[in-house]
Motif scaffolding. Structure first.
Motif, mmCIF file in Angstrom:
data_model
loop_
_atom_site.group_PDB
_atom_site.id
_atom_site.type_symbol
_atom_site.label_atom_id
_atom_site.label_comp_id
_atom_site.label_asym_id
_atom_site.label_seq_id
_atom_site.Cartn_x
_atom_site.Cartn_y
_atom_site.Cartn_z
ATOM 1 N N GLY A 140 0.833 -1.216 -0.131
ATOM 2 C CA GLY A 140 0.182 0.123 -0.052
ATOM 3 C C GLY A 140 0.858 1.547 0.068
ATOM 4 O O GLY A 140 0.740 2.305 -0.465
ATOM 5 N N LEU A 141 1.690 1.312 0.920
ATOM 6 C CA LEU A 141 2.900 2.572 0.739
ATOM 7 C C LEU A 141 3.403 2.593 -0.374
ATOM 8 O O LEU A 141 3.837 3.846 -0.693
ATOM 9 C CB LEU A 141 3.671 2.158 1.939
ATOM 10 C CG LEU A 141 3.545 2.388 3.366
ATOM 11 C CD1 LEU A 141 4.310 1.946 4.457
ATOM 12 C CD2 LEU A 141 2.677 3.822 3.613
ATOM 13 N N ALA A 164 2.915 5.783 -2.785
ATOM 14 C CA ALA A 164 4.537 6.683 -3.454
ATOM 15 C C ALA A 164 4.269 6.740 -4.877
ATOM 16 O O ALA A 164 4.650 7.837 -5.354
ATOM 17 C CB ALA A 164 5.723 6.048 -2.739
ATOM 18 N N LEU A 165 4.051 5.714 -5.729
ATOM 19 C CA LEU A 165 4.096 5.683 -7.009
ATOM 20 C C LEU A 165 3.165 6.662 -7.596
ATOM 21 O O LEU A 165 3.359 7.285 -8.546
ATOM 22 C CB LEU A 165 3.770 4.403 -7.597
ATOM 23 C CG LEU A 165 5.049 3.427 -7.658
ATOM 24 C CD1 LEU A 165 4.535 1.916 -7.917
ATOM 25 C CD2 LEU A 165 5.927 4.075 -8.666
ATOM 26 N N ILE A 166 1.979 6.885 -6.807
ATOM 27 C CA ILE A 166 0.849 7.618 -7.278
ATOM 28 C C ILE A 166 1.525 9.129 -7.033
ATOM 29 O O ILE A 166 1.084 10.014 -8.053
ATOM 30 C CB ILE A 166 -0.337 7.327 -6.598
ATOM 31 C CG1 ILE A 166 -1.041 6.146 -7.116
ATOM 32 C CG2 ILE A 166 -1.275 8.466 -7.041
ATOM 33 C CD1 ILE A 166 -2.006 5.547 -6.356
ATOM 34 N N PHE A 204 3.291 14.359 -9.186
ATOM 35 C CA PHE A 204 4.437 15.179 -9.290
ATOM 36 C C PHE A 204 4.809 15.578 -10.829
ATOM 37 O O PHE A 204 5.020 16.577 -11.106
ATOM 38 C CB PHE A 204 5.533 14.938 -8.404
ATOM 39 C CG PHE A 204 6.833 15.785 -8.504
ATOM 40 C CD1 PHE A 204 6.687 17.180 -7.769
ATOM 41 C CD2 PHE A 204 7.871 15.453 -9.191
ATOM 42 C CE1 PHE A 204 7.840 17.802 -8.080
ATOM 43 C CE2 PHE A 204 9.062 16.173 -9.248
ATOM 44 C CZ PHE A 204 8.725 17.529 -8.648
ATOM 45 N N PHE A 205 5.227 14.712 -11.464
ATOM 46 C CA PHE A 205 5.802 14.650 -12.694
ATOM 47 C C PHE A 205 4.764 15.246 -13.807
ATOM 48 O O PHE A 205 5.008 15.900 -14.616
ATOM 49 C CB PHE A 205 6.488 13.372 -13.278
ATOM 50 C CG PHE A 205 7.742 13.119 -12.809
ATOM 51 C CD1 PHE A 205 8.828 13.897 -13.038
ATOM 52 C CD2 PHE A 205 7.874 11.870 -11.937
ATOM 53 C CE1 PHE A 205 10.135 13.543 -12.468
ATOM 54 C CE2 PHE A 205 9.268 11.575 -11.516
ATOM 55 C CZ PHE A 205 10.359 12.641 -11.781
ATOM 56 N N SER A 206 3.453 14.706 -13.491
ATOM 57 C CA SER A 206 2.322 15.439 -14.296
ATOM 58 C C SER A 206 2.285 16.674 -14.168
ATOM 59 O O SER A 206 2.109 17.452 -15.094
ATOM 60 C CB SER A 206 1.128 14.731 -14.317
ATOM 61 O OG SER A 206 1.320 13.194 -14.577
#
Length: 125
Positions: free
Chosen positions: A16-17, A21-23, A28-30
């Protein structure tokens, strides 16, 4: 089933963590992606031309007997046709964001999007 969750409680929390973090990284990059202003054309490792993305252009990029037809319209750049055998460059999507590139390896042609031009870069077109 409750035994499964008891045994793997920390594994589930860790997964879940990692997903959170991936989301967060994707968001952030978007959010920080900026649209480019120029397309820089490099042929055989040598910078040839710079074209503004705010003008609609059709340019034939020639390298000896090979060519790529670069189309710039509505702030995007794409390769419409090419003399290369595989046509992978033609199948690449339109680019408009800073740092994106179109590449035709057989014709040794690269089109890169930049948001600003360095003072060391020659403005040819």
């Amino acid at each position: 089933m409750t035994d499964f969750f008891k045994k793997h409680k920390f594994d589930i929390i860790l997964i879940g963590l990692i997903l959170v973090a991936l989301i967060g990284v994707l968001i952030f990059f978007s959010a920080t992606k900026s649209e480019g202003s120029y397309a820089i054309v490099t042929i055989n490792g040598e910078q040839k031309d710079i074209y503004p993305l705010d003008k609609n252009l059709e340019v034939k990029l020639e390298n000896k007997d090979n060519y790529n037809l670069l189309i710039i319209e509505n702030g995007t750049a794409r390769i419409e046709e090419a003399s290369c055998p595989d046509k992978l460059c033609v199948n690449q999507h339109k680019i408009k964001y800073n740092g994106e590139t179109l590449v035709c390896l057989p014709n040794k042609t690269i089109v890169s999007i930049v948001s600003e031009i360095d003072s060391e870069t020659d403005f040819i077109s």
